[in-house]
Enzyme design. Sequence first.
Site, PDB file in Angstrom:
ATOM      1  N   CYS A 120      36.748  48.233  33.413  1.00  0.00           N
ATOM      2  CA  CYS A 120      35.942  45.945  33.682  1.00  0.00           C
ATOM      3  C   CYS A 120      34.158  46.233  32.906  1.00  0.00           C
ATOM      4  O   CYS A 120      34.187  47.367  32.929  1.00  0.00           O
ATOM      5  CB  CYS A 120      35.618  45.683  34.652  1.00  0.00           C
ATOM      6  SG  CYS A 120      35.762  43.585  33.961  1.00  0.00           S
ATOM      7  N   CYS A 122      32.232  44.257  33.852  1.00  0.00           N
ATOM      8  CA  CYS A 122      30.912  42.329  34.260  1.00  0.00           C
ATOM      9  C   CYS A 122      30.072  43.727  34.452  1.00  0.00           C
ATOM     10  O   CYS A 122      29.193  43.067  35.814  1.00  0.00           O
ATOM     11  CB  CYS A 122      32.186  42.185  35.015  1.00  0.00           C
ATOM     12  SG  CYS A 122      32.255  42.665  36.809  1.00  0.00           S
ATOM     13  N   CYS A 130      33.341  39.907  31.572  1.00  0.00           N
ATOM     14  CA  CYS A 130      34.086  41.057  31.693  1.00  0.00           C
ATOM     15  C   CYS A 130      34.314  41.137  30.425  1.00  0.00           C
ATOM     16  O   CYS A 130      35.164  41.969  29.908  1.00  0.00           O
ATOM     17  CB  CYS A 130      35.609  40.445  32.511  1.00  0.00           C
ATOM     18  SG  CYS A 130      35.155  40.316  33.914  1.00  0.00           S
ATOM     19  N   LYS A 195      45.443  38.176  38.706  1.00  0.00           N
ATOM     20  CA  LYS A 195      43.996  38.087  38.962  1.00  0.00           C
ATOM     21  C   LYS A 195      43.728  36.549  39.167  1.00  0.00           C
ATOM     22  O   LYS A 195      42.954  36.463  37.623  1.00  0.00           O
ATOM     23  CB  LYS A 195      42.807  39.224  38.581  1.00  0.00           C
ATOM     24  CG  LYS A 195      41.646  39.328  39.261  1.00  0.00           C
ATOM     25  CD  LYS A 195      40.306  39.972  38.358  1.00  0.00           C
ATOM     26  CE  LYS A 195      39.225  39.936  39.054  1.00  0.00           C
ATOM     27  NZ  LYS A 195      38.131  40.819  38.169  1.00  0.00           N
ATOM     28  N   ARG A 205      30.644  40.654  44.619  1.00  0.00           N
ATOM     29  CA  ARG A 205      29.757  40.289  43.285  1.00  0.00           C
ATOM     30  C   ARG A 205      27.984  40.783  44.387  1.00  0.00           C
ATOM     31  O   ARG A 205      27.227  41.129  43.181  1.00  0.00           O
ATOM     32  CB  ARG A 205      29.241  38.796  43.338  1.00  0.00           C
ATOM     33  CG  ARG A 205      30.803  38.547  42.591  1.00  0.00           C
ATOM     34  CD  ARG A 205      30.733  37.167  41.951  1.00  0.00           C
ATOM     35  NE  ARG A 205      32.149  37.129  41.509  1.00  0.00           N
ATOM     36  CZ  ARG A 205      32.427  36.077  40.810  1.00  0.00           C
ATOM     37  NH1 ARG A 205      31.966  34.793  40.811  1.00  0.00           N
ATOM     38  NH2 ARG A 205      33.821  36.114  40.327  1.00  0.00           N
ATOM     39  N   ARG A 217      34.424  32.444  35.633  1.00  0.00           N
ATOM     40  CA  ARG A 217      35.477  33.049  34.454  1.00  0.00           C
ATOM     41  C   ARG A 217      36.510  32.437  35.136  1.00  0.00           C
ATOM     42  O   ARG A 217      37.520  33.223  34.780  1.00  0.00           O
ATOM     43  CB  ARG A 217      35.869  34.593  35.764  1.00  0.00           C
ATOM     44  CG  ARG A 217      33.913  35.317  35.013  1.00  0.00           C
ATOM     45  CD  ARG A 217      34.755  36.791  36.933  1.00  0.00           C
ATOM     46  NE  ARG A 217      32.908  37.222  35.693  1.00  0.00           N
ATOM     47  CZ  ARG A 217      32.797  38.154  36.863  1.00  0.00           C
ATOM     48  NH1 ARG A 217      33.606  38.425  38.009  1.00  0.00           N
ATOM     49  NH2 ARG A 217      31.150  38.593  36.821  1.00  0.00           N
ATOM     50  N   GLU A 233      52.064  36.952  33.313  1.00  0.00           N
ATOM     51  CA  GLU A 233      51.308  37.956  33.474  1.00  0.00           C
ATOM     52  C   GLU A 233      52.198  38.844  33.973  1.00  0.00           C
ATOM     53  O   GLU A 233      51.415  40.160  32.444  1.00  0.00           O
ATOM     54  CB  GLU A 233      50.058  37.260  34.268  1.00  0.00           C
ATOM     55  CG  GLU A 233      48.571  36.142  33.781  1.00  0.00           C
ATOM     56  CD  GLU A 233      47.477  36.452  33.016  1.00  0.00           C
ATOM     57  OE1 GLU A 233      48.099  37.562  32.126  1.00  0.00           O
ATOM     58  OE2 GLU A 233      47.051  35.390  32.069  1.00  0.00           O
ATOM     59  N   LYS A 248      46.235  39.718  43.127  1.00  0.00           N
ATOM     60  CA  LYS A 248      44.681  39.897  44.076  1.00  0.00           C
ATOM     61  C   LYS A 248      43.959  38.204  43.627  1.00  0.00           C
ATOM     62  O   LYS A 248      44.117  37.907  42.566  1.00  0.00           O
ATOM     63  CB  LYS A 248      43.533  40.830  42.878  1.00  0.00           C
ATOM     64  CG  LYS A 248      41.890  40.842  43.558  1.00  0.00           C
ATOM     65  CD  LYS A 248      40.814  41.405  42.587  1.00  0.00           C
ATOM     66  CE  LYS A 248      39.623  41.434  42.801  1.00  0.00           C
ATOM     67  NZ  LYS A 248      38.630  42.400  41.933  1.00  0.00           N
ATOM     68  N   TYR A 313      38.835  46.868  51.793  1.00  0.00           N
ATOM     69  CA  TYR A 313      37.671  47.566  52.423  1.00  0.00           C
ATOM     70  C   TYR A 313      38.085  48.244  54.193  1.00  0.00           C
ATOM     71  O   TYR A 313      36.679  48.520  54.479  1.00  0.00           O
ATOM     72  CB  TYR A 313      36.604  46.933  52.542  1.00  0.00           C
ATOM     73  CG  TYR A 313      36.563  46.478  51.541  1.00  0.00           C
ATOM     74  CD1 TYR A 313      35.700  47.022  49.988  1.00  0.00           C
ATOM     75  CD2 TYR A 313      36.615  44.946  50.793  1.00  0.00           C
ATOM     76  CE1 TYR A 313      35.425  46.816  48.906  1.00  0.00           C
ATOM     77  CE2 TYR A 313      36.897  44.804  49.614  1.00  0.00           C
ATOM     78  CZ  TYR A 313      35.837  45.578  48.615  1.00  0.00           C
ATOM     79  OH  TYR A 313      35.521  45.172  47.023  1.00  0.00           O
TER      80      TYR A 313
END
Length: 327
Positions: A120, A122, A130, A195, A205, A217, A233, A248, A313
Amino acid sequence: MELEFKRHRRLRKHATLRNMVRETQLQPSDFIYPIFITEEQDKKTEVSSMPGVFQLSLDRLNEEVEEVESLGIPAIILFGLPHHKDETGSEAYASQGIIQRATRQIKQAFPDMMVIADTCLCEFTDHGHCGLIHEGDVLNDESLELLAQTAVSQAEAGADIIAPSNMMDGFVAAIRQGLNQAGYTHIPIMSYAVKYASAFYGPFRDAANSAPAFGDRKTYQMDPANRREALREAQSDIEEGADFLIVKPALSYLDIVRDVSNQTTIPVVAYNVSGEYAMVKAAAQNGWINEEAVVLEKLTSMKRAGADLILTYFAKDAVRWITKETK
């Protein structure tokens, strides 16, 4: 007269029996672990909104990857924090960009670790969007060439998988063509196919220094209220050559994970995003929840919903917890 009814509790009486009949199992190979790379020296800076997640300099990177590999986690995904940002995000596709350098370093030291490159602009643009900008609008077609260049530069550096996350129309087709023309027909694409323009991305961010400088966005990421659009999509990306599909966020979109999983035969990845991580961490630190139990329950829900892989994470902690359970 004796009552007749089903005795479902028979299979719940003992822990061993419950384990034997458990329908959904988590294992280390289910997980992808995100890593944030900075161009600073000797830095391991904890992200304030994501306890336990760090921005790592290249000279501290190997120790992190070594830990991930020792746990049996097969893959990492890299996000970069460059020194220099500009309107075209040129460091995203520079041969000596932070992601490219990190990839070469990891593949040299850990050749069996699957390196996934987030593709990406961004994190590399001074406006935080992006794609390219013209009079406040994010340009679609004009951005595709730079995204393809980024993917090729990442493949040249040794990335095993390209993961485009920009949500421009046609981004998978452009990247597939770019990779093929450069001789990387064997490199798979893990598309952020579905997304959403989610409020759950805030802590990311902070971690990636990628907040947009203006606007939002919502003109390219999906409306959280839409379900059928996700299937359109996903189908477009399959037709354009995607090898994996990412949904996501994950936790508030398990219905979408199931829908996409039902629609396709290619692997589906659930992205357990930063806000989902931060909320659990905050509640656990306040003593309001049992972190281990909550995390394993929610990760299991993602796999139960149809995810083949989970980008989280919590990957390192989750492996430690599930390994402890099986001993």
